[in-house]
Design an enzyme around this catalytic site. Sequence first.
Site, PDB file in Angstrom:
ATOM      1  N   PHE A   1       0.803  -1.221   0.000  1.00 30.94           N
ATOM      2  CA  PHE A   1       0.000   0.000   0.000  1.00 30.94           C
ATOM      3  C   PHE A   1       0.833   1.267   0.000  1.00 30.94           C
ATOM      4  CE2 PHE A   1       0.807  -0.089   4.589  1.00 30.94           C
ATOM      5  CZ  PHE A   1       0.954   1.271   4.869  1.00 30.94           C
TER       6      PHE A   1
ATOM      7  N   LYS B   1      -1.060  -7.080  -9.238  1.00 33.06           N
ATOM      8  CA  LYS B   1      -2.030  -7.209  -8.138  1.00 33.06           C
ATOM      9  C   LYS B   1      -1.636  -6.152  -7.115  1.00 33.06           C
ATOM     10  CE  LYS B   1      -3.001  -8.368  -4.469  1.00 33.06           C
ATOM     11  NZ  LYS B   1      -3.397  -7.328  -3.469  1.00 33.06           N
TER      12      LYS B   1
ATOM     13  N   GLU C   1      -4.937  -3.791  -2.117  1.00 34.95           N
ATOM     14  CA  GLU C   1      -6.392  -3.552  -2.170  1.00 34.95           C
ATOM     15  C   GLU C   1      -6.790  -2.325  -1.357  1.00 34.95           C
ATOM     16  OE1 GLU C   1      -4.702  -5.845  -0.671  1.00 34.95           O
ATOM     17  OE2 GLU C   1      -5.770  -6.896   0.925  1.00 34.95           O
TER      18      GLU C   1
ATOM     19  N   SER D   1       5.315  -6.906   3.436  1.00 36.76           N
ATOM     20  CA  SER D   1       5.863  -7.208   4.764  1.00 36.76           C
ATOM     21  C   SER D   1       6.621  -8.543   4.749  1.00 36.76           C
ATOM     22  CB  SER D   1       4.720  -7.267   5.777  1.00 36.76           C
ATOM     23  OG  SER D   1       3.791  -8.249   5.372  1.00 36.76           O
TER      24      SER D   1
ATOM     25  N   CYS E   1       9.381   1.824   3.651  1.00 37.03           N
ATOM     26  CA  CYS E   1      10.274   0.722   4.025  1.00 37.03           C
ATOM     27  C   CYS E   1      11.696   1.219   4.217  1.00 37.03           C
ATOM     28  CB  CYS E   1      10.251  -0.365   2.971  1.00 37.03           C
ATOM     29  SG  CYS E   1      10.956   0.184   1.436  1.00 37.03           S
TER      30      CYS E   1
ATOM     31  N   GLU F   1       8.798  -3.827  13.347  1.00 31.19           N
ATOM     32  CA  GLU F   1       8.626  -2.767  12.354  1.00 31.19           C
ATOM     33  C   GLU F   1       7.310  -2.064  12.684  1.00 31.19           C
ATOM     34  OE1 GLU F   1       7.533  -3.797   8.296  1.00 31.19           O
ATOM     35  OE2 GLU F   1       8.785  -2.179   7.541  1.00 31.19           O
TER      36      GLU F   1
END
Length: 494
Positions: free
Chosen positions: A149, A173, A176, A226, A281, A379
């Site tokens: 995301f 993909k 979402e 992740s 990240c 994290e």
Amino acid sequence: MNRISHWVDGRVLEGTSGRTGVVFDPATGQQASAVDLASASEVDVAVAAAKKAFPGWRSTNLSRRAEVLFHMRELVDANRKEIATLISREHGKVLGDALGEVARGLENIEFACGIPNLLKGGYSEQASTGIDVYSIKQPLGVVAGITPFNFPGMVPMWMFANALACGNTFILKPSEKDPSTSMFVAELLKQAGLPDGCFNVVNGDKEAVDRILEHPDIAAVSFVGSTPIAKYIYETGTRNGKRVQALGGAKNHMLVLPDADLDMAADAAVSAGYGSAGERCMAISVVLASDSIADALVEKIKQRIPAIKVGPASESESEMGPLLTGEHRDKVAGYIAGAEGEGAKLVVDGREGAPSEGFFLNPSLIDNAKPGMKVYDDEIFGPVLTVTRISGYQEGLQLINDNPYGNGTAIFTRDGGAARQFEFDVQVGMVGVNVPVPVPVSYYSFGGWKASLFGDTHMYGPEGVNFYTKTKVVTSRWPDPSTSTVDLGFPQNR
Ligand code: NAD
């Protein structure tokens, strides 16, 4: 309610699974759209379109492929603001940050415009008498990208630019949680002249991902997300015979030596820790402060926090937006709530004074974090900077190298020798020297070490081209018929 469907074979394809996901406006906390979540059979439809398009696209000459990418470069450039606005609306990051994301994504399309040069192989004339040997790089076929995301524009560009340039066809993909940017990019690729079926967007969740991982017609999968999911993608995809690169999470440490410029270090820690609300990240989440300067550094970071303007992306003065969802905001708030109980010191509590509407948190600063505490080990992926006090270089290095993640790190110092030693010693894939977010430019490659990457190839740049191609070596002779004989021995050169 706005509905987001799929993009297959050059057009919008309405979902038929009957399942939808919620896309929020994080600045208000209200649902903004419903996104169709694909079933396995809808993934199959997209893969069939990509498979059908592959022979034509891989045969398209390099000049034409480059031309499509040049057109795409122009279209993304012309639509920077529109793409950034789509990103901001669903992700929540402020417009300036989203524009930066588009710019860094665009670099990858620009890199891929050089594909005729990038696909050059090697050639050895007269490898044996009258025999020449050369290598060629060929596309893999249908390849897939599964993206997170936090960079809904840039990370897909890391993948599809090189994948398409190399002659593959692509299934994306996206997350979402913020899928609209991918749908817009699909339209731009069509406008750029990419033939239908070469680029497809399948919106969905685990069901779509699992079908991608097992589909016999998908040759390779690129993943960013992740660590637990990256590991799952790598293990499942490779078990099914696919080439996989799966980039995972991070816990990036910034080592500040006593001779560093402390104002520069404080600016960098604040920018890299709270930019994009810490949902990067490559965000700095741990500041390793040498004892002799730790008090001063913590004070300088603390002083800078009240000046950060937290607010919705739609307000031009906002510098830091909300988190993605209420659930994620609450999870981050939980780390802040637990910090003192673990023995750390909460210097600035970002739960206080945050806008009440939407999924906001203000920046937090936690001192005296140590390994074994959740605020240090996990994290957090939010606007939380922790400080760990260290005796000096050696202890700082040890903490970084002992950490299970190895995505990014930075050293702040004026000592060139110490910086060079750090580059040499540190077990991390991307290193900054007085640069807090060392995301490599597009003509290098992006990738962490340890639990930040599963697979052998980093993403984009030269390694991206290698990932999306397989090499063939041709040994060729144009014989003089008069020299032809039967010889059952193993071919030798001498
Ligand atoms: P995520 O792992 O939850 O999701 C990533 C993708 O995997 C999404 O498309 C999602 O739909 C899919 N997915 C989620 N759960 C799944 C499951 N159980 N099975 C199959 N597929 C699943 O990650 P996120 O929350 O979207 O993104 C944030 C994470 O991504 C952070 O950990 C961050 O560090 C990481 N990240 C890493 C990099 C990098 O380059 N290393 C870059 C950006 C983000």
